[in-house]
Design a protein around this motif. Structure first.
Motif, PDB file in Angstrom:
ATOM      1  N   UNK A 129      35.395  45.693  46.358  1.00  0.00           N
ATOM      2  CA  UNK A 129      34.468  45.752  47.493  1.00  0.00           C
ATOM      3  C   UNK A 129      35.055  45.118  48.749  1.00  0.00           C
ATOM      4  N   UNK A 130      36.347  44.776  48.712  1.00  0.00           N
ATOM      5  CA  UNK A 130      37.031  44.363  49.922  1.00  0.00           C
ATOM      6  C   UNK A 130      37.323  42.887  50.091  1.00  0.00           C
ATOM      7  N   UNK A 131      36.989  42.073  49.118  1.00  0.00           N
ATOM      8  CA  UNK A 131      37.297  40.651  49.216  1.00  0.00           C
ATOM      9  C   UNK A 131      38.772  40.423  48.919  1.00  0.00           C
ATOM     10  N   UNK A 132      39.331  39.394  49.530  1.00  0.00           N
ATOM     11  CA  UNK A 132      40.711  39.011  49.245  1.00  0.00           C
ATOM     12  C   UNK A 132      40.729  37.526  48.870  1.00  0.00           C
ATOM     13  N   UNK A 133      41.699  37.154  48.071  1.00  0.00           N
ATOM     14  CA  UNK A 133      41.818  35.771  47.628  1.00  0.00           C
ATOM     15  C   UNK A 133      42.145  34.880  48.818  1.00  0.00           C
ATOM     16  N   UNK A 134      41.324  33.874  49.029  1.00  0.00           N
ATOM     17  CA  UNK A 134      41.532  32.917  50.115  1.00  0.00           C
ATOM     18  C   UNK A 134      42.109  31.603  49.599  1.00  0.00           C
ATOM     19  N   UNK A 135      41.636  31.169  48.440  1.00  0.00           N
ATOM     20  CA  UNK A 135      42.115  29.915  47.859  1.00  0.00           C
ATOM     21  C   UNK A 135      41.725  29.838  46.395  1.00  0.00           C
ATOM     22  N   UNK A 136      42.421  29.013  45.677  1.00  0.00           N
ATOM     23  CA  UNK A 136      42.098  28.731  44.283  1.00  0.00           C
ATOM     24  C   UNK A 136      41.476  27.350  44.211  1.00  0.00           C
ATOM     25  N   UNK A 159      32.900  35.135  47.987  1.00  0.00           N
ATOM     26  CA  UNK A 159      32.841  35.415  46.552  1.00  0.00           C
ATOM     27  C   UNK A 159      33.626  34.329  45.842  1.00  0.00           C
ATOM     28  N   UNK A 160      33.024  33.701  44.870  1.00  0.00           N
ATOM     29  CA  UNK A 160      33.696  32.666  44.101  1.00  0.00           C
ATOM     30  C   UNK A 160      33.626  33.030  42.624  1.00  0.00           C
ATOM     31  N   UNK A 161      34.741  32.934  41.933  1.00  0.00           N
ATOM     32  CA  UNK A 161      34.739  33.161  40.486  1.00  0.00           C
ATOM     33  C   UNK A 161      35.896  32.394  39.863  1.00  0.00           C
ATOM     34  N   UNK A 162      35.774  32.115  38.581  1.00  0.00           N
ATOM     35  CA  UNK A 162      36.839  31.430  37.858  1.00  0.00           C
ATOM     36  C   UNK A 162      38.064  32.333  37.750  1.00  0.00           C
ATOM     37  N   UNK A 163      39.228  31.731  37.726  1.00  0.00           N
ATOM     38  CA  UNK A 163      40.473  32.496  37.618  1.00  0.00           C
ATOM     39  C   UNK A 163      40.518  33.378  36.381  1.00  0.00           C
ATOM     40  N   UNK A 164      39.902  32.927  35.303  1.00  0.00           N
ATOM     41  CA  UNK A 164      39.967  33.701  34.063  1.00  0.00           C
ATOM     42  C   UNK A 164      38.883  34.781  33.975  1.00  0.00           C
ATOM     43  N   UNK A 199      38.439  37.943  34.981  1.00  0.00           N
ATOM     44  CA  UNK A 199      39.172  39.087  35.520  1.00  0.00           C
ATOM     45  C   UNK A 199      38.227  40.173  36.041  1.00  0.00           C
ATOM     46  N   UNK A 200      37.149  40.430  35.320  1.00  0.00           N
ATOM     47  CA  UNK A 200      36.205  41.461  35.753  1.00  0.00           C
ATOM     48  C   UNK A 200      35.595  41.143  37.105  1.00  0.00           C
ATOM     49  N   UNK A 201      35.220  39.900  37.305  1.00  0.00           N
ATOM     50  CA  UNK A 201      34.633  39.485  38.582  1.00  0.00           C
ATOM     51  C   UNK A 201      35.676  39.558  39.692  1.00  0.00           C
ATOM     52  N   UNK A 202      36.870  39.133  39.391  1.00  0.00           N
ATOM     53  CA  UNK A 202      37.950  39.164  40.373  1.00  0.00           C
ATOM     54  C   UNK A 202      38.235  40.604  40.806  1.00  0.00           C
ATOM     55  N   UNK A 203      38.304  41.504  39.858  1.00  0.00           N
ATOM     56  CA  UNK A 203      38.582  42.919  40.181  1.00  0.00           C
ATOM     57  C   UNK A 203      37.432  43.554  40.950  1.00  0.00           C
ATOM     58  N   UNK A 204      36.204  43.184  40.597  1.00  0.00           N
ATOM     59  CA  UNK A 204      35.048  43.696  41.328  1.00  0.00           C
ATOM     60  C   UNK A 204      35.113  43.232  42.776  1.00  0.00           C
ATOM     61  N   UNK A 205      35.428  41.972  42.987  1.00  0.00           N
ATOM     62  CA  UNK A 205      35.543  41.440  44.347  1.00  0.00           C
ATOM     63  C   UNK A 205      36.588  42.214  45.147  1.00  0.00           C
ATOM     64  N   UNK A 206      37.732  42.487  44.531  1.00  0.00           N
ATOM     65  CA  UNK A 206      38.772  43.257  45.216  1.00  0.00           C
ATOM     66  C   UNK A 206      38.289  44.665  45.559  1.00  0.00           C
TER      67      UNK A 206
END
Length: 75
Positions: free
Chosen positions: A48-55, A32-37, A39-46
């Motif tokens: 469903x079980x995704x974790x931040x791997x890199x910026x 899953x890739x999304x821009x840091x800003x 937030x909705x995409x980032x929260x959706x990823x979390x």
């Protein structure tokens, strides 16, 4: 705790279904890739079980013609 908005719930259900489909059809890695800003995409990823791997750093390169067009529109 507030309940997620319907669009947020739909996004999470849709993302989870897409991940499940990918894994059931032979994919071994789903990312899953999304821009840091975004937030909705980032929260959706979390959700469903995704974790931040890199910026990532991102840059936008505009052609001179496009830069002039944007500048003209701002006048």
């Amino acid at each position: 705790r507030q309940r997620a908005a319907p669009a947020a719930r739909l996004a999470a259900v849709t993302a989870a279904a897409a991940v499940e489909h990918a894994l059931n059809t032979g994919f071994t890695v789903v990312g899953w890739h999304c821009d840091d800003d975004n937030i909705g995409s980032y929260r959706t990823a979390e959700k469903v079980g995704f974790t931040l791997q890199r910026r990532y750093q991102s840059h936008t390169v505009l052609s001179e013609a496009l830069r002039q067009e944007i500048a003209a529109q701002q006048r």
